[in-house]
Structures are given as C-alpha cells and as structure tokens.
Design a protein around this motif. Structure first.
Motif, PDB file in Angstrom:
ATOM      1  N   ASN A 130       3.119  -4.683   0.861  1.00 20.47           N
ATOM      2  CA  ASN A 130       2.654  -3.517   1.628  1.00 20.47           C
ATOM      3  C   ASN A 130       3.177  -2.202   1.053  1.00 20.47           C
ATOM      4  O   ASN A 130       2.402  -1.275   0.824  1.00 20.47           O
ATOM      5  CB  ASN A 130       3.055  -3.645   3.097  1.00 20.47           C
ATOM      6  N   ASP A 131       4.483  -2.102   0.854  1.00 21.85           N
ATOM      7  CA  ASP A 131       5.069  -0.825   0.417  1.00 21.85           C
ATOM      8  C   ASP A 131       4.521  -0.385  -0.938  1.00 21.85           C
ATOM      9  O   ASP A 131       4.169   0.780  -1.122  1.00 21.85           O
ATOM     10  CB  ASP A 131       6.598  -0.926   0.373  1.00 21.85           C
ATOM     11  N   ARG A 132       4.397  -1.309  -1.865  1.00 27.96           N
ATOM     12  CA  ARG A 132       3.871  -0.968  -3.189  1.00 27.96           C
ATOM     13  C   ARG A 132       2.393  -0.554  -3.077  1.00 27.96           C
ATOM     14  O   ARG A 132       1.971   0.421  -3.680  1.00 27.96           O
ATOM     15  CB  ARG A 132       4.018  -2.164  -4.130  1.00 27.96           C
ATOM     16  N   TYR A 133       1.619  -1.321  -2.306  1.00 27.51           N
ATOM     17  CA  TYR A 133       0.202  -0.985  -2.147  1.00 27.51           C
ATOM     18  C   TYR A 133       0.043   0.419  -1.566  1.00 27.51           C
ATOM     19  O   TYR A 133      -0.726   1.232  -2.087  1.00 27.51           O
ATOM     20  CB  TYR A 133      -0.528  -2.004  -1.255  1.00 27.51           C
ATOM     21  N   VAL A 134       0.769   0.707  -0.481  1.00 28.65           N
ATOM     22  CA  VAL A 134       0.636   1.999   0.200  1.00 28.65           C
ATOM     23  C   VAL A 134       1.019   3.148  -0.739  1.00 28.65           C
ATOM     24  O   VAL A 134       0.383   4.198  -0.734  1.00 28.65           O
ATOM     25  CB  VAL A 134       1.475   2.016   1.505  1.00 28.65           C
ATOM     26  N   ARG A 135       2.028   2.922  -1.551  1.00 32.34           N
ATOM     27  CA  ARG A 135       2.487   3.971  -2.473  1.00 32.34           C
ATOM     28  C   ARG A 135       1.406   4.354  -3.480  1.00 32.34           C
ATOM     29  O   ARG A 135       1.268   5.520  -3.847  1.00 32.34           O
ATOM     30  CB  ARG A 135       3.758   3.496  -3.182  1.00 32.34           C
ATOM     31  N   PHE A 136       0.599   3.388  -3.912  1.00 33.04           N
ATOM     32  CA  PHE A 136      -0.387   3.636  -4.961  1.00 33.04           C
ATOM     33  C   PHE A 136      -1.837   3.576  -4.483  1.00 33.04           C
ATOM     34  O   PHE A 136      -2.763   3.725  -5.278  1.00 33.04           O
ATOM     35  CB  PHE A 136      -0.196   2.640  -6.116  1.00 33.04           C
ATOM     36  N   ALA A 137      -2.063   3.366  -3.198  1.00 34.96           N
ATOM     37  CA  ALA A 137      -3.417   3.172  -2.673  1.00 34.96           C
ATOM     38  C   ALA A 137      -4.254   4.448  -2.760  1.00 34.96           C
ATOM     39  O   ALA A 137      -3.759   5.546  -2.533  1.00 34.96           O
ATOM     40  CB  ALA A 137      -3.354   2.719  -1.216  1.00 34.96           C
TER      41      ALA A 137
END
Length: 153
Positions: A130-137
């Motif tokens: 989640n955290d990685r996705y949200v950072r680069f979404a």
C-alpha cells in the motif's frame, strides 16, 4: 461530452434520484457529466456496519464504452475503507473498473458491486505494498495496470 455518453449519464442520473436507486446508495453531487460523488453504505452484519463511504466517479467522453475512473473519496469527511483491494488513497483494485469493464455496467451496478465487495470482506487490511503504491500512484486510477487475482471483483 458526446451525445451517447450524455444520454446514458442522464438515464443513470435519473435512476440514482428515483425509487429505483439501490438501497445504501445516494447521489451526493453531480453538477455535470464529468464528476459525480456517491455515498455508499454496506448493509447488514458486516465488518463495515454503520460506516459510510463516498465514491468519486470521473467520466470521459467515451463513457460507457470506456470505464469511469472510480475511487473512494479521501478527505476530511471520508476515508477509504480498510480492505485488501482498496489502497489508502482510495484507489480500488477491481477488474470491473479496468479490463473487466463492460458497457452494460452502470454507475448503480458499480456501486452495488463495491457494496458486495465490502460486505464479503473477512479481514480489514490494506493491500500488500500500500505505502509504495500510494507514493507513486497516478492521480487517475485508470492509469494503473493492476494485476487481478481470481477472487477480485
């Protein structure tokens, strides 16, 4: 907005403002045929009992041939549900919003499907990464190429 798209959205708008609107779904804002905000509530004994969420639908001129961009609203009033297919920024990993989209689907049908997805949840948790996705979404969830599991909506 194309005439086919405008006619289709006018029909769906009318349904959302009538007795035909599915239970637990309420149109909150639809100032135009580009962006709608819809409240959804999961009914019955579920992990989300008494919780209310809002969905933002964004339509392009090719709707309903192309899917709307749909995500949960995340602001001072609403949060994205804790769910294995919902990221904390509100993006939803559900095949019907991407490669599984069909022009026969409608805004109310998408809302009912998402109600069902939430109702069948067994554990409140964020998707892996989640955290990685949200950072680069991207801002538009349609620009994400999700990998769908067999149990994904």
């Amino acid at each position: 907005m194309g005439s086919i798209s405008a006619r289709r959205l006018a029909k769906e708008y009318k349904e959302l403002n009538s007795d035909e609107c599915p239970v637990g779904i309420k149109l909150l804002q639809a100032d135009d045929f580009e962006t709608w905000i819809i409240a959804i509530e999961v009914l019955g004994e579920t992990l989300y009992k008494d919780e209310k969420f809002a969905l933002k639908f964004r339509f392009d001129p090719q709707y309903p041939i192309s899917s709307p961009a749909v995500q949960f609203v995340v602001d001072e009033k609403y949060q994205a549900p804790l769910h294995p297919h919902v990221y904390s920024n509100g993006h939803i990993c559900a095949s019907i919003l991407g490669e599984g989209w069909s022009p026969v689907l409608s805004v109310p049908a998408v809302c009912v499907t998402l109600q069902s997805m939430l109702a069948s949840c067994k554990k409140k948790e964020r998707p892996e990464g989640n955290d990685r996705y949200v950072r680069f979404a991207p801002d538009n969830p349609k620009k994400t190429k999700f990998m769908y599991d067999d149990d994904t909506v």
